[in-house]
Structure formats: C-alpha cells, structure tokens
Design a protein around this motif. Structure first.
Motif, mmCIF file in Angstrom:
data_model
loop_
_atom_site.group_PDB
_atom_site.id
_atom_site.type_symbol
_atom_site.label_atom_id
_atom_site.label_comp_id
_atom_site.label_asym_id
_atom_site.label_seq_id
_atom_site.Cartn_x
_atom_site.Cartn_y
_atom_site.Cartn_z
ATOM 1 N N ARG A 79 12.927 17.406 18.175
ATOM 2 C CA ARG A 79 11.595 18.020 18.214
ATOM 3 C C ARG A 79 11.605 19.353 18.952
ATOM 4 N NH1 ARG A 79 8.321 13.181 20.725
ATOM 5 N NH2 ARG A 79 10.421 12.721 21.472
ATOM 6 N N ASN A 80 12.565 19.542 19.851
ATOM 7 C CA ASN A 80 12.669 20.827 20.546
ATOM 8 C C ASN A 80 13.227 21.913 19.640
ATOM 9 O OD1 ASN A 80 11.668 19.872 22.955
ATOM 10 N ND2 ASN A 80 13.685 19.388 23.809
ATOM 11 N N ARG A 81 13.779 21.492 18.540
ATOM 12 C CA ARG A 81 14.373 22.459 17.611
ATOM 13 C C ARG A 81 13.768 22.251 16.231
ATOM 14 N NH1 ARG A 81 17.460 21.511 21.696
ATOM 15 N NH2 ARG A 81 18.485 23.303 22.667
ATOM 16 N N SER A 82 12.482 22.471 16.198
ATOM 17 C CA SER A 82 11.763 22.367 14.927
ATOM 18 C C SER A 82 10.643 23.397 14.918
ATOM 19 C CB SER A 82 11.199 20.952 14.762
ATOM 20 O OG SER A 82 10.245 20.684 15.764
ATOM 21 N N TYR A 83 10.227 23.754 13.726
ATOM 22 C CA TYR A 83 9.070 24.632 13.573
ATOM 23 C C TYR A 83 7.801 23.798 13.642
ATOM 24 C CZ TYR A 83 12.616 27.876 11.758
ATOM 25 O OH TYR A 83 13.716 28.687 11.594
ATOM 26 N N PRO A 84 6.692 24.305 13.931
ATOM 27 C CA PRO A 84 6.407 25.721 14.168
ATOM 28 C C PRO A 84 6.770 26.147 15.591
ATOM 29 C CG PRO A 84 4.405 24.469 14.408
ATOM 30 C CD PRO A 84 5.457 23.498 13.980
ATOM 31 N N TRP A 85 6.912 27.450 15.736
ATOM 32 C CA TRP A 85 7.101 28.019 17.065
ATOM 33 C C TRP A 85 5.816 27.869 17.897
ATOM 34 C CZ3 TRP A 85 9.596 33.559 16.904
ATOM 35 C CH2 TRP A 85 10.935 33.460 16.511
ATOM 36 N N HIS A 86 6.016 27.920 19.207
ATOM 37 C CA HIS A 86 4.869 27.909 20.127
ATOM 38 C C HIS A 86 5.035 29.005 21.182
ATOM 39 C CE1 HIS A 86 4.217 23.907 18.426
ATOM 40 N NE2 HIS A 86 2.992 24.001 18.879
ATOM 41 N N ASP A 87 3.989 29.736 21.357
ATOM 42 C CA ASP A 87 3.929 30.769 22.396
ATOM 43 C C ASP A 87 3.940 30.106 23.772
ATOM 44 O OD1 ASP A 87 3.296 32.983 23.952
ATOM 45 O OD2 ASP A 87 1.205 33.100 23.267
ATOM 46 N N ASN A 88 4.684 30.645 24.737
ATOM 47 C CA ASN A 88 4.516 30.165 26.116
ATOM 48 C C ASN A 88 4.518 31.311 27.130
ATOM 49 O OD1 ASN A 88 7.374 30.551 26.262
ATOM 50 N ND2 ASN A 88 7.571 28.867 27.713
ATOM 51 N N TYR A 89 4.037 32.467 26.670
ATOM 52 C CA TYR A 89 3.980 33.673 27.515
ATOM 53 C C TYR A 89 3.077 33.474 28.740
ATOM 54 C CZ TYR A 89 2.404 38.478 28.573
ATOM 55 O OH TYR A 89 2.059 39.650 29.185
ATOM 56 N N CYS A 90 1.958 32.825 28.547
ATOM 57 C CA CYS A 90 1.019 32.644 29.673
ATOM 58 C C CYS A 90 1.026 31.212 30.200
ATOM 59 C CB CYS A 90 -0.392 33.062 29.266
ATOM 60 S SG CYS A 90 -0.608 34.854 29.189
ATOM 61 N N GLU A 91 2.073 30.500 29.926
ATOM 62 C CA GLU A 91 2.181 29.133 30.429
ATOM 63 C C GLU A 91 2.019 29.109 31.959
ATOM 64 O OE1 GLU A 91 5.152 26.344 28.500
ATOM 65 O OE2 GLU A 91 6.162 26.834 30.363
ATOM 66 N N SER A 92 1.512 27.999 32.463
ATOM 67 C CA SER A 92 1.161 27.914 33.886
ATOM 68 C C SER A 92 2.338 28.199 34.813
ATOM 69 C CB SER A 92 0.654 26.507 34.214
ATOM 70 O OG SER A 92 -0.564 26.268 33.580
ATOM 71 N N ARG A 93 2.147 29.144 35.651
ATOM 72 C CA ARG A 93 3.029 29.424 36.784
ATOM 73 C C ARG A 93 2.133 29.917 37.909
ATOM 74 N NH1 ARG A 93 5.854 27.627 33.360
ATOM 75 N NH2 ARG A 93 8.026 28.100 32.875
#
Lengths: 368, 179
Positions: A79-93
């Motif tokens: 599942r970590n290597r499947s489409y669709p892609w997901h944005d995580n630019y603003c993921e919590s930090r």
C-alpha cells in the motif's frame, strides 16, 4: 480525427505506465495529518523527476503503513507503493512554515522508490547546476536559475560540494540515512526559492513532481538529462541492480535478506529519528476525520480562508475519479516563474484511450 | 586664553590631510542594494583565508557572501557561485553549516502574505527546522539568505540543532565578504 486517434494510440503504446498513474489533489493530506495547502502550481516547471526510474510513489512515510502514525505493518507494505499519490507538504510538524495554513509543516514531499530495497534506487539531479552543500544526510543542488533542490536521507552519495551536475546526473541512492538515527527508506525532496521581501521558502513540490513524473512516464523528458543517462526507457532499473518489472513491482516488495521483512513498531526504525522528527506533533489528532469529497480543494486559492483537512487513508483510493477527470491546460505565470497544473486527475492515459476508441468507432461506422 | 603650543602643529597637520578617496560603486546586480560601510571585522582577511578555489568562486560572484567571523570555519568553507547566487558549505567533524545568498527573487504566490515570526541580525527572520536541520532565512540588502545547520550525529539530541542558540549566534557573527 484518425490522426488524433493514431497519435493517441501511439502515445499509449509508448507509455502504458502513464495510464496507471493517478494522484490526489494538492492539499489533500492523510486524515488527521494536518491542514494541506491546495496549491497545484509547479514551482519548478521543467524539472527532472528526482528518482531515475519509475515507478515512484509520493506519499507520507510517517502516516503510511509502518510509519509512526500510520497503520501498523511493514514499511514494505504494497500500500505504500501504490497510486494515487498523496501530498504531504504541509503535514503536521512543529516547525515554522509560513506557506502552510497552520503556520507549520513538513516543507517537502516524501517519495518512495519502486520497492523498499535500501540503497538501490538512484536519485538524480532535477536540473543542471552546482552542488552547494553535502551534509551527513542532505545534498543541496542550486540550479542555474537560483532554484535550490534538497535531497535528504540518501546513501552512496556521488557528489561533493562545488561539483557541477547536469540534469539527470546521479546524486545518490534512496535510503534511510538520518544522521545516525533511523527513518523509513524514502527520499525527502524540497524545492527552495527566494521570495522578495521575505527570504527563501520551501515551495510546494507536489505540482512540479506530478508534471515531472508524467514526463518521466511518457518518455517526453528532453534527452539532455531528462531521460536516463543510458537513453533507455525511464522505467528501467539502473543497470547495476536486479531488473524488476516496472509498474508491476508494486506487488513485488523485496527486502534485502539481511533486513527483517516485518519490522516491529518498537524497534529503532520507527522510534528513532521518526519519533524525533515528530516529537512535537500532537498525538491526539483524530485519525478518522470525515472525508470531504464534495469540493475541489485545489481550486481554493485563499489558503487562510480555506484550509483543507480531508480524510483519506493512504493506498485506499486507487484511480477512480482521478482517472476520469479531464486535465485542463496548465497556465503559465511569467512573474512567478511557475506553472499551475490541473487541479485533478493527471492520468492522461485513459483520455488518450478514449480518444483512440472514439477514432476506431468512427472508422468502423464509416466502413459500415 | 592662548592655545597650548602643541595644538597649533596638530591643527596644521589636520589641514594637510588628503581628502577621503571616493568609494567605488558596489559590484552587485541591480536588485541588490549597496552594502553598508565595512564592519569592524576585517572582511578582506576572511576572504584571503578562503581556499584558492573558493576565493575564485567568490571573486566570480555577482553578490557578496556572508561568512562567519570564526576564521577556522572560513578556512574550510567551500564556496560556490552562480548567476545571482552564492553559497558556502562548511563541513566540520560533527556538523555542516550551509549559507546561501540568492538575488533571484520571485514574487510571493498571489494573495499570499508571508510573515516572519522572529528576528535575526536585526531584521525579520524565520527560524525553523527541516528534517531536524536547523534553518533560518531572512532578507538583507536585496538578497535572500538562508543558514542551515545539520548535525551529523543524533540531530534529535544535539543541542545545536535542537535549540536555536547556536544558529542565532552564528547568524549574528556573519560578516559580509565581497569579491
């Protein structure tokens, strides 16, 4: 019409991998992982995709399977290597990030290579330029136009500070190098630009990555580094590693023999640097936020007014509406030096297929 | 009251002093504002401490470079320059310092107002982290600057990367070194 259908058919034959590629809109983060920025702008139009070969998967390594906040399991889970892609630019930090709706964020994009083999998949120069810094787990490449590309967590780094590189040159290999602590095997990729009246910012990477990946899959990257250096198919694996079967490798998750296939969640892999990287992330964030499927988040440009927090489990939504949504033409912004991508979809293959089918149908109708 | 006898020769000497030499215009692109007068630190000496290849890079740069006052750091710096940008990488045994100056500035995204939450070197700045790399950015005399500190071993524990103090002290110590 016949010419269009023929061209579409040729394009399909040249790039079946492109037809499989889908992505979720920018700003749509994994449920509970933060408030996204719905910005499909390509802030580095024309850049080379940062891994040499496809397939590659942009998604969260922390909120994916086996990550600190993701479903339990191995980081090698398909599942970590499947489409669709997901944005995580603003993921919590907890880190200050003025471009994100919450004022904090991840600042770059996590990218997984075709499989979870460590130190195998090559990372390449996104543009021609100079290597300005090589840290213990980072490499900075400054392009001639002043855009800086940051590559993190690599091993087998091939370049030194001061080196001149050409677009597509190998820089290192995807790994889990994190300064003596551990993280999952992935590439963290930043685009850093100078902004008037401010300084430098980590620009959203998602739009540029989608654009570059589509070029990689469709073999339209220019030969001056856009294609692999051996001129072969972009989905070929580097010559010195075992060949896999392109996109099908998603299901063929290989791990080196000396690495346990299923890493318990309390071993250093997930408790070391991951924990450190997230040590300020609130742990009580809801994991099952209702998913907002109604609005097109990428259309909302007023970030402060319309932050996005959309529930969407990694790997749970393959294809579907993305593949059936037309892709509007990107729009150029000369002042920005960037290009806005279509807000949805991205898989050109189905559209080309539909065009080809239409052409064939008309041809049959004319014959009958 | 009569002036002391020593004062007269001093006044005469002062009158004979040559006028100050005209300052040459700064060698910077149009977007870069002229730098302020030299800081007390001998910037020329810092330039001369650079390795020859780094000195050549700096001399080819169209914008000045900010370097730490600490001569030991300058001596190992690897300077790189390109069109409208300049950078220094300072590799040490347990951390790496990266300094980037960039005059290739873009307008902010439409409708976006980027605000700093901190100050550095007397100007608004953002101090943050990126994957445990301690980072800061600000604009100074028309150039966007960034300062990165990457700890080689356990960046999650190394106080220089966990806290801001080291970065702030380093930023304050930066001296403009011109080609």
């Amino acid at each position: 019409m016949r010419a269009v259908a023929l061209a579409a058919a040729v394009a399909l034959c040249a790039s079946p991998a492109l037809a499989q590629f889908t992505y979720r809109p920018a700003g749509e983060l994994v449920s509970g992982s933060g408030r996204g920025r719905p910005d499909m702008t390509s802030y580095a139009p024309g850049m080379r995709f940062p891994t040499e070969s496809a397939p590659a998967y942009a998604n969260s390594q922390v909120w994916g399977v086996g990550g600190n906040y993701g479903p339990s399991g191995s980081q090698c889970d398909a599942r970590n290597r499947s489409y669709p892609w997901h944005d995580n630019y603003c993921e919590s930090r907890s880190w200050d990030m003025p471009m994100c709706p919450s004022g904090t964020g991840h600042q770059g994009q996590d990218i997984r290579a075709a499989n979870c083999q460590d130190n195998v998949h090559w990372v390449v120069a996104a543009a021609t330029g100079r290597i300005t810094n090589v840290g213990s787990y980072s490499v900075y490449l400054m392009a001639d136009d002043g855009t800086r590309y940051d590559y993190l967590h690599m091993r087998s780094v091939q370049v030194a500070a001061g080196a001149r590189v050409v677009r597509g040159d190998r820089l290192g290999r995807v790994s889990n190098n994190f300064g003596g602590t551990a993280t999952t095997i992935h590439l963290h990729f930043n685009i850093n630009r100078a902004v008037s009246g401010f300084g430098t910012v980590y620009a959203p990477t998602y739009g540029a990555l989608i654009e570059a990946y589509q070029r990689l899959l469709s073999v339209t990257d220019p030969p001056d580094g856009g294609a692999p250096r051996d001129g072969g198919s972009p989905i070929d694996v580097p010559r010195d590693v075992p060949r896999d079967n392109g996109p099908d490798v998603v299901a063929m998750v290989d791990v080196p023999r000396d690495v346990p296939r299923d890493v318990p969640r309390d071993v250093p892999l997930d408790t070391g640097a991951d924990a450190a990287a997230l040590m300020d992330v609130p742990r009580d964030v809801p994991r099952d936020v209702p998913r907002d499927t109604g609005s097109d988040v990428a259309v909302a440009r007023d970030l402060g007014a319309a932050p996005v927090d959309v529930g969407n489990d990694v790997g749970s939504d393959v294809g579907g509406e993305d593949a059936s949504t037309p892709a509007p033409t990107p729009t150029e912004d000369a002042g920005c030096g960037c290009r806005t991508l279509p807000s949805r979809g991205g898989a050109a293959g189905p559209w080309l297929l539909a065009l080809a089918a239409l052409g064939l149908r008309r041809r049959r109708a004319m014959r009958s | 009251m009569r002036p002391p006898a020593l004062l007269l020769p001093l006044l005469l000497l002062a009158c004979r002093r040559d006028p100050p030499a005209p300052t040459s215009p700064p060698v910077t692109p149009p977007t870069v504002v002229a730098p302020t007068p030299a800081a007390p630190v001998d910037a020329r000496r810092l330039r001369d401490l650079l390795r020859p290849e780094s000195r050549r890079e700096l001399d080819a740069s169209t914008i000045p470079l900010l370097l730490p006052r600490d001569e030991a750091l300058v001596a190992v710096a690897v300077v790189t320059a390109g069109p409208g940008w300049v950078a220094a990488s300072i590799p040490l045994s347990d951390l790496t310092i990266a300094i980037h100056g960039n005059a290739n500035r873009h307008p902010p995204p439409p409708g976006e107002v980027l605000r700093h939450a901190s100050t550095l070197r007397g100007v608004p700045a953002t101090v943050s982290r990126n994957e445990l790399i301690r980072v800061a950015t600000w604009e100074e005399r028309g150039v966007a600057w960034s300062l990165d500190i990457e700890c080689s071993s356990r960046p999650d524990l190394d106080v220089r990367c966990v806290q801001e103090d080291y970065l702030r002290a380093l930023a304050d110590s930066l001296v403009e070194v011109r080609p």
